[in-house]
Design an enzyme around this catalytic site. Sequence first.
Site, PDB file in Angstrom:
ATOM      1  N   THR A   1       0.841  -1.192   0.000  1.00  0.00           N
ATOM      2  CA  THR A   1       0.000   0.000   0.000  1.00  0.00           C
ATOM      3  C   THR A   1       0.883   1.252   0.000  1.00  0.00           C
ATOM      4  OG1 THR A   1      -0.197  -0.349   2.387  1.00  0.00           O
ATOM      5  CG2 THR A   1      -2.094  -0.926   1.037  1.00  0.00           C
TER       6      THR A   1
ATOM      7  N   LYS B   1       0.679   5.133  -2.006  1.00  0.00           N
ATOM      8  CA  LYS B   1       0.899   6.446  -1.381  1.00  0.00           C
ATOM      9  C   LYS B   1       1.923   7.257  -2.175  1.00  0.00           C
ATOM     10  CE  LYS B   1      -0.129   4.109   2.928  1.00  0.00           C
ATOM     11  NZ  LYS B   1       0.450   3.302   4.027  1.00  0.00           N
TER      12      LYS B   1
HETATM   13  C1  26W Z   1       0.949 -13.750  12.995  1.00  0.00           C
HETATM   14  C2  26W Z   1       2.100 -12.994  12.479  1.00  0.00           C
HETATM   15  C3  26W Z   1       1.663 -12.125  11.378  1.00  0.00           C
HETATM   16  C4  26W Z   1       1.543 -10.764  11.591  1.00  0.00           C
HETATM   17  C5  26W Z   1       1.122  -9.958  10.572  1.00  0.00           C
HETATM   18  C6  26W Z   1       1.357 -12.681  10.168  1.00  0.00           C
HETATM   19  C7  26W Z   1       0.937 -11.871   9.162  1.00  0.00           C
HETATM   20  C8  26W Z   1       0.813 -10.521   9.354  1.00  0.00           C
HETATM   21  C9  26W Z   1       0.306  -9.647   8.250  1.00  0.00           C
HETATM   22  C10 26W Z   1      -0.501 -10.458   7.271  1.00  0.00           C
HETATM   23  C11 26W Z   1       1.399  -8.939   7.591  1.00  0.00           C
HETATM   24  C12 26W Z   1       0.924  -7.810   6.727  1.00  0.00           C
HETATM   25  O1  26W Z   1       0.821  -6.691   7.163  1.00  0.00           O
HETATM   26  N1  26W Z   1       0.659  -8.095   5.455  1.00  0.00           N
HETATM   27  C13 26W Z   1       0.502  -7.036   4.476  1.00  0.00           C
HETATM   28  O2  26W Z   1      -0.859  -6.675   4.352  1.00  0.00           O
HETATM   29  C14 26W Z   1      -0.983  -5.533   3.519  1.00  0.00           C
HETATM   30  C15 26W Z   1      -2.441  -5.119   3.532  1.00  0.00           C
HETATM   31  O3  26W Z   1      -3.207  -6.028   2.821  1.00  0.00           O
HETATM   32  C16 26W Z   1      -0.474  -5.830   2.124  1.00  0.00           C
HETATM   33  O4  26W Z   1      -0.525  -4.645   1.361  1.00  0.00           O
HETATM   34  C17 26W Z   1       0.959  -6.343   2.175  1.00  0.00           C
HETATM   35  O5  26W Z   1       1.378  -6.759   0.891  1.00  0.00           O
HETATM   36  C18 26W Z   1       1.061  -7.499   3.156  1.00  0.00           C
HETATM   37  O6  26W Z   1       2.414  -7.904   3.327  1.00  0.00           O
END
Ligand code: 26W
Length: 784
Positions: free
Chosen positions: A627, A631
């Site tokens: 995202t 921006k």
């Molecule tokens: C449980 C540990 C954990 C923590 C956070 C696993 C996974 C996450 C998230 C899924 C990580 C995250 O922020 N993912 C991002 O999400 C955004 C919003 O959709 C995307 O734009 C990013 O590509 C993605 O990496």
Amino acid sequence: MDKNQFMARIQENLLTDSRTDIKSAAPYELHNAVARAVMSDIAAEWNESEKRHNSRRRAYYLSAEFLMGRAVYNNLYCAGVLDQAKEIFSENGIDINCMEETEDAALGNGGLGRLAACFLDSAAAHDIPLNGYGIRYRYGLFRQSISNGFQCESADNWLEHGDAWSVRSEKDAVTVEFADGAVRAVPYDMPIIGYDRKSVNTLRLWQAESMGGFDFGRFDDQKYLEASEEDILAESISDVLYPNDNTEQGRLLRLKQQYFFVSASIQDIVRRYKKSYGSDFSSFAKMYAVQLNDTHPTVAIPELVRILMFREGMSFNDAFEIARKTFDYTNHTVMGEALEKWDVKLFKRLIPTIYEIITLIDAKREKEFAEKGVDSAKISSMAIIDGNLIHMARMAIYGSSHINGVAALHTDILKNDVLKDWYAIYPERFQNKTNGITPRRWIGLCNPELSSLITEKIGDGWITDLDRLSELKKFVDDPSVIDRFNEIKRIKKQQLCDYIKEHEHFELSPDFIFDIQVKRLHEYKRQLLNAFSIMDLYFKVKEHKLPDLQPTAFIFGAKAAPAYRRAKGIIKYINEVAKLVNNDPDVNGKLRVIFVSNYNVSYAEKLIPAADISEQISTAGLEASGTGNMKFMLNGAVTLGTYDGANVEIVEEAGWENEYIFGARVEELAKIRPNYRPKEKIYYTNERVKRVVNTLVDGTFNDGDTGMFGELFNSLINGASWHKPDNYFLLTDLEGYVDTKLRALYDYKNRNMFGKKCWMNIANSGKFSSDRTVKQYAEELWEL
Ligand code: 26W
């Protein structure tokens, strides 16, 4: 309220709360007085919005993270009183930016948490009845400082000066039961002020507190410490945000956090339902839609079933049907290590009833699959309870009406690869919802200069109707407009230089190209590839192979998860590259490198408007959307990136001629992957790649004898027992990347041509408004 009323309220608040006045108040006192003035100004509208939304179908967004960032300027802006506040401050000789020292709610890690915050803003701006539910962490994402090139972490005490933007709602406190004791969940409500006060929605964050307060029985037994220990254990649930982005650790406290806020939220929704509609639950799913932001809140499915069965006396099947109709699930990642799997033992120990309900859900799934003719091998390989592990994504898909990915490419990968077995059984459940960002914070607030130019050209409706930016296209051949854009970009670069000088003690010139990569530090995001490209440029400048190169500053900002050793090694490496380049008089007129500390939402608001080049260079197929890319586009930067995530749609919107795309694509990587031997096929045969990669181990740099650089080298060249060499294909993409980067840097010399590319990015960024995304959720998922 007009300016005089505003001023009077601020003065009154300063006097009542701090016994001071505007001239002698500390920044946090000013902040709190301003916040209280706005809170009382919007109070009636807040109540009115809630009432209005309660009479119709509405949606709730359940998320373990809301990366809100600083509230004060955004709330003043959306409430329409920012200009008044600026005048009041300047008339009293105070810099309004002084309030930057106060709060900054970093209750999220990165993209997923910031997306949740953008969605809330968009819903409120368009009077869409969407409220958020989450956790009121005592400490948000850690603060980062850099010492000798290494990341150091410290606690983010964001409540230090109070919490003027929240209202504690004692009367709505609920009890959350764990097998080892109960905990009180107390809600704090934050107003989400829609732009122009269209509506004021609510983010409800739960704080964990002990049930009974002080246990005097134990105190009498001389067990003073034990008595307060229980409080400490209960309250520790909402103590701190887990700082992992994309890696699951499976910790007991993390599961407690998830069940804690989910149970409190579902109880709250059920209570509201009964208050409005009574005890007949047949309309529950007609009145409410609940979105699960990744799998983190997925225990909501068995929790709703539990409440409907054991408190409301429904059968399992009826309860499950209501749950399935109520929930939708968003997937944010295809990275295996991020997919949540919980130990059965942990569930049984902590929330045994929930575990029992999951066994019922899985049994129902088996029966349903069998009826659909799914073969028995598939039935067991898709189990929710798979041996010792509970697969949260499987439960989320089975227990929801819809599952969505966050960009077109990502949704395709879910359907055709990661979740293909599920897609085969439930094709109608899969949808795409390409992410978006709120234009209020990400241009209106952070780039008033560019916003004014846009308004001057196309009028002022665009901030809530971003597609109208396409009307800017007709100015692309007007050199005076492009000149104006270039001047504004220079102003934003100068502002960033001033800020960096003050906060990082580093001098930068706005005459340099600003090439910026800011995001969480992760191997798949490939900050190391960027650093390698800078080393390649460094060698070339030394050899006089880049005549007339436009001076370029490479700016990084990123936090590494504290336990992620390779990510921390990459930070150290970037800082070593910076030291070498910045101190070498042969190159430092041409190249500069800086790693800014404590990158967060507020820093992003300063960095992004100042960028010429936006670095979006993840290994194809691994960044679900991104995202930050949007921006930068909205603020007039070109994308230097791979064909991944939402970059694909950015190119589609803005045109290939306005972006710099390089690297192997998803399909190519799929072909290369099985027989990939980067050491033999690239490292040994390509001197240019070898020279750069060798800087990790040939003594060019010093990792402080931590062994980190050697480990990075090994991960690229030899692999490890748990992964193949160069898992993220840095060596595959390095040359194409440097060549494409050089093309961009030389294109920049033609200021009009480059400015036109930036302008076309702005003009074509309308699709990436989270207003569009939230409207799609509202229509296609929530059916509001
Ligand atoms: C449980 C540990 C954990 C923590 C956070 C696993 C996974 C996450 C998230 C899924 C990580 C995250 O922020 N993912 C991002 O999400 C955004 C919003 O959709 C995307 O734009 C990013 O590509 C993605 O990496």
